[in-house]
Design a protein around this motif. Structure first.
Motif, mmCIF file in Angstrom:
data_model
loop_
_atom_site.group_PDB
_atom_site.id
_atom_site.type_symbol
_atom_site.label_atom_id
_atom_site.label_comp_id
_atom_site.label_asym_id
_atom_site.label_seq_id
_atom_site.Cartn_x
_atom_site.Cartn_y
_atom_site.Cartn_z
ATOM 1 N N ALA A 62 -2.361 -15.348 -6.871
ATOM 2 C CA ALA A 62 -1.463 -14.263 -7.262
ATOM 3 C C ALA A 62 -0.117 -14.463 -6.591
ATOM 4 O O ALA A 62 -0.047 -14.743 -5.399
ATOM 5 C CB ALA A 62 -2.051 -12.914 -6.861
ATOM 6 N N SER A 63 0.949 -14.329 -7.366
ATOM 7 C CA SER A 63 2.289 -14.374 -6.787
ATOM 8 C C SER A 63 2.771 -12.969 -6.443
ATOM 9 O O SER A 63 3.767 -12.819 -5.759
ATOM 10 C CB SER A 63 3.263 -15.051 -7.747
ATOM 11 O OG SER A 63 3.311 -14.331 -8.959
ATOM 12 N N GLY A 64 2.043 -11.965 -6.884
ATOM 13 C CA GLY A 64 2.378 -10.573 -6.574
ATOM 14 C C GLY A 64 1.279 -9.945 -5.749
ATOM 15 O O GLY A 64 0.603 -10.602 -4.973
ATOM 16 N N ASN A 65 1.072 -8.662 -5.943
ATOM 17 C CA ASN A 65 0.086 -7.917 -5.174
ATOM 18 C C ASN A 65 -1.244 -7.839 -5.906
ATOM 19 O O ASN A 65 -1.290 -7.785 -7.130
ATOM 20 C CB ASN A 65 0.573 -6.482 -4.913
ATOM 21 C CG ASN A 65 1.823 -6.453 -4.067
ATOM 22 O OD1 ASN A 65 1.981 -7.270 -3.174
ATOM 23 N ND2 ASN A 65 2.705 -5.525 -4.354
ATOM 24 N N ILE A 66 -2.320 -7.845 -5.139
ATOM 25 C CA ILE A 66 -3.647 -7.539 -5.662
ATOM 26 C C ILE A 66 -4.095 -6.287 -4.907
ATOM 27 O O ILE A 66 -4.182 -6.300 -3.690
ATOM 28 C CB ILE A 66 -4.652 -8.683 -5.432
ATOM 29 C CG1 ILE A 66 -4.220 -9.937 -6.194
ATOM 30 C CG2 ILE A 66 -6.048 -8.260 -5.851
ATOM 31 C CD1 ILE A 66 -5.102 -11.130 -5.947
ATOM 32 N N GLY A 67 -4.340 -5.207 -5.626
ATOM 33 C CA GLY A 67 -4.697 -3.948 -4.977
ATOM 34 C C GLY A 67 -6.034 -3.446 -5.443
ATOM 35 O O GLY A 67 -6.499 -3.762 -6.533
ATOM 36 N N THR A 68 -6.678 -2.651 -4.597
ATOM 37 C CA THR A 68 -7.935 -2.029 -4.957
ATOM 38 C C THR A 68 -8.011 -0.645 -4.335
ATOM 39 O O THR A 68 -7.546 -0.442 -3.219
ATOM 40 C CB THR A 68 -9.150 -2.886 -4.514
ATOM 41 O OG1 THR A 68 -10.350 -2.185 -4.820
ATOM 42 C CG2 THR A 68 -9.116 -3.182 -3.028
ATOM 43 N N ASP A 69 -8.551 0.298 -5.085
ATOM 44 C CA ASP A 69 -8.808 1.625 -4.545
ATOM 45 C C ASP A 69 -10.218 1.703 -3.964
ATOM 46 O O ASP A 69 -10.583 2.677 -3.334
ATOM 47 C CB ASP A 69 -8.652 2.699 -5.631
ATOM 48 C CG ASP A 69 -7.200 2.840 -6.065
ATOM 49 O OD1 ASP A 69 -6.310 2.576 -5.231
ATOM 50 O OD2 ASP A 69 -6.968 3.204 -7.216
#
Length: 170
Positions: A62-69
């Motif tokens: 990933a070149s950006g963000n990987i998010g998780t709730d």
């Protein structure tokens, strides 16, 4: 099941079963499947993806963000080439570090710790404390000029080869 070589659509693609493509699937609309979508190649998402459950057999770049709730589970190695900011870390196994582990707050360790090097407090007037809850039971510190061993609870015993050599009464 829908099995094709290439799919190009300017609208929505919807399938109530599995979608399998040996080529490319591209849409400017929505790709929706009530069954499985299996990618054996690359998945390139330029926008936002809301995924309930993702199983990756290879790797994710990933070149950006990987998010998780929710939770992020890693069963293999997590290799981070940069800075990782973690608010709360709970390790059930062990940590191996070839460099430094730093904290701006407290480091809590439950169980035994083994150091193969020195335990260093690189500034003066910081105390090494032993006792329940970080109390003043026993403290070691250096004030820049002198070094101190301060016993705050009970007697202080000095042993040599299992025999008491000196007792300092409180």
């Amino acid at each position: 099941d829908l099995s094709v070589v290439d799919i190009n659509a300017s609208g929505h693609i919807t399938a109530s079963s599995n979608i399998s493509a040996s080529g490319n699937i591209s849409t400017t609309g929505t790709l929706r499947a009530d069954g499985n979508v299996d990618f054996n190649g690359d998945l390139d998402v330029d926008g936002t993806s809301n995924l309930d459950d993702v199983d990756v057999d290879g790797y994710i770049t990933a070149s950006g963000n990987i998010g998780t709730d929710g939770n992020l589970y890693v069963t293999g190695n997590a290799d981070v080439n940069g800075t990782t900011n973690l608010d709360d870390v709970d390790v059930d196994g062990y940590i191996t570090a070839s460099g430094n582990i730093g904290t701006d707050s407290k480091l809590f360790v439950t169980g035994d710790s083994t150091l193969q090097g020195h335990l260093t407090i690189p500034v003066d007037n910081k105390e090494f404390r032993i006792g329940a809850g970080g109390t003043n039971d026993l403290k070691f510190y250096h004030d820049g000029t002198n070094s101190y061993i301060q016993n705050g609870t009970g007697d202080l015993y000095f042993y040599e080869n299992g025999a008491i050599r000196m007792v300092i009464n409180s």
